[in-house]
Write an enzyme that holds these catalytic residues in place. Structure first.
Site, PDB file in Angstrom:
ATOM      1  N   THR A   8     -22.623 -14.791 -13.127  1.00 23.62           N
ATOM      2  CA  THR A   8     -22.381 -14.366 -14.507  1.00 23.62           C
ATOM      3  C   THR A   8     -22.263 -12.846 -14.540  1.00 23.62           C
ATOM      4  O   THR A   8     -22.868 -12.146 -13.728  1.00 23.62           O
ATOM      5  CB  THR A   8     -23.506 -14.822 -15.453  1.00 23.62           C
ATOM      6  OG1 THR A   8     -24.695 -14.058 -15.208  1.00 23.62           O
ATOM      7  CG2 THR A   8     -23.796 -16.303 -15.286  1.00 23.62           C
ATOM      8  N   SER A  11     -17.430  -9.357 -13.776  1.00 23.05           N
ATOM      9  CA  SER A  11     -16.196  -8.585 -13.898  1.00 23.05           C
ATOM     10  C   SER A  11     -16.366  -7.084 -13.705  1.00 23.05           C
ATOM     11  O   SER A  11     -15.388  -6.350 -13.623  1.00 23.05           O
ATOM     12  CB  SER A  11     -15.559  -8.844 -15.268  1.00 23.05           C
ATOM     13  OG  SER A  11     -16.428  -8.419 -16.315  1.00 23.05           O
ATOM     14  N   SER A 171     -35.511  -6.199 -13.452  1.00 18.13           N
ATOM     15  CA  SER A 171     -35.439  -4.743 -13.396  1.00 18.13           C
ATOM     16  C   SER A 171     -36.819  -4.164 -13.133  1.00 18.13           C
ATOM     17  O   SER A 171     -37.840  -4.773 -13.468  1.00 18.13           O
ATOM     18  CB  SER A 171     -34.904  -4.197 -14.728  1.00 18.13           C
ATOM     19  OG  SER A 171     -35.021  -2.786 -14.784  1.00 18.13           O
ATOM     20  N   TYR A 193     -35.041  -3.986 -24.101  1.00 20.74           N
ATOM     21  CA  TYR A 193     -34.593  -4.213 -22.729  1.00 20.74           C
ATOM     22  C   TYR A 193     -35.788  -4.481 -21.810  1.00 20.74           C
ATOM     23  O   TYR A 193     -35.800  -5.451 -21.049  1.00 20.74           O
ATOM     24  CB  TYR A 193     -33.801  -3.003 -22.231  1.00 20.74           C
ATOM     25  CG  TYR A 193     -33.276  -3.157 -20.813  1.00 20.74           C
ATOM     26  CD1 TYR A 193     -32.104  -3.872 -20.572  1.00 20.74           C
ATOM     27  CD2 TYR A 193     -33.940  -2.586 -19.737  1.00 20.74           C
ATOM     28  CE1 TYR A 193     -31.611  -4.021 -19.276  1.00 20.74           C
ATOM     29  CE2 TYR A 193     -33.454  -2.725 -18.440  1.00 20.74           C
ATOM     30  CZ  TYR A 193     -32.292  -3.439 -18.218  1.00 20.74           C
ATOM     31  OH  TYR A 193     -31.816  -3.588 -16.938  1.00 20.74           O
TER      32      TYR A 193
END
Length: 299
Positions: A8, A11, A171, A193
């Protein structure tokens, strides 16, 4: 058999670099690029095929911030493939980020300067928004959209002969202090986040517990370049799942001399909290799928 790999957010950034590196490791990998922008995905596919003309690369439109898109993509993937050997959950977002200059100046003159600059703890804040599904955008994009994707793709992942490998991009900015079970979407804070990445750590432990025939590991995603950032993902792809610790995060690291390496670090999670959070995710899943008139598996 040729491994079937879905990525996922393939790109750009780490996702694109990861696909390139996977084909360098094994040109026989069957890659499926799951991306929000088909135009960018097509450009990435063309770049991959230019370097590996015989590679098998397919595209599927997936926007993990939209549950309708997740459900459509999952259905399409199940029609195309009989199994998924590896699923890289890489798509994510950190919108409207602001630097706290007060925290920066204060941190530079403290004993925590290196920690602050390497993790951005207390340094970055984010302004979140609400998606069309009525969920916090960062929570849905980074965690919940992927959670629904995993649940929908279970028939392709639960293989007794060869367990699938799921690698979820977390992360080093994942912080326990930014997360709370009473506001797990982080609607009232300014560190969405960090909260979402810590939630990924919690979900990883719970998923490993409830679906131990499928192996999931989670890795940090930030380093100097996208190529370097994909180091841990590529390393994990080459490991035997049974040799890995489900309570560890595997970090992509780069030495001062420019050498890439992988470093493991135990996640700061409590088993009781992971189970409570997992049940909350199941409740939310049931609610949103009922609203969309989508099939729901009570497993």
């Amino acid at each position: 058999m040729q491994p079937v790999v879905l990525v996922t957010g393939a790109s750009s950034g780490i996702g694109s670099a990861l696909c390139k590196r996977l084909l360098q490791e094994d040109a026989g990998v069957r890659l499926c690029l799951a991306c929000r922008s088909m135009q960018k995905a097509a450009a990435t596919k063309a770049m991959l095929l230019a370097a590996h003309p015989a590679a098998q690369v397919t595209l599927v439109r997936l926007d993990v911030s939209s549950l309708e898109s997740v459900l459509r993509a999952a259905s399409e993937i199940q029609c195309r493939f009989q199994r998924l050997d590896c699923l890289f959950l890489n798509a994510g977002t950190m919108p409207n980020t602001h630097v706290s200059f007060k925290a920066l100046i204060s941190g530079l003159f403290s004993g925590k300067a290196i920690h602050m600059l390497s993790t951005a703890e207390g340094l970055l804040t984010q302004e979140d928004c609400i998606t069309a599904d009525g969920l916090q955008a960062v929570f849905e994009t980074n965690l919940f959209g992927h959670f629904i994707l995993i649940r929908q793709l279970e028939p392709l992942l639960c293989c007794l002969e060869k367990p699938s490998l799921l690698i979820w991009t977390s992360s080093s900015n994942a912080r326990k202090s930014a997360f709370t079970l009473t506001d797990y979407q982080h609607s009232k804070g300014n560190e969405s986040y960090s909260s979402s990445k810590y939630a990924i750590d919690l979900a990883s432990v719970a998923l490993n517990k409830h679906f131990n025939k499928q192996i999931r590991f989670f890795t940090k995603s930030y380093t100097l370049t996208p190529y370097n950032g994909a180091e841990a993902q590529v390393w994990l792809f080459k490991q035997k799942p049974e040799s890995l610790d489900a309570l560890m995060k595997y970090h992509s690291c780069t030495s001062p001399m420019g050498k890439n390496y992988v470093e493991s670090q135990k996640m700061d999670v409590e088993e009781e909290t992971t189970e409570i959070f997992y049940q909350k995710l199941l409740e939310l899943e049931k609610h949103v799928l009922a609203r969309l008139n989508a099939p729901f598996s009570p497993k």
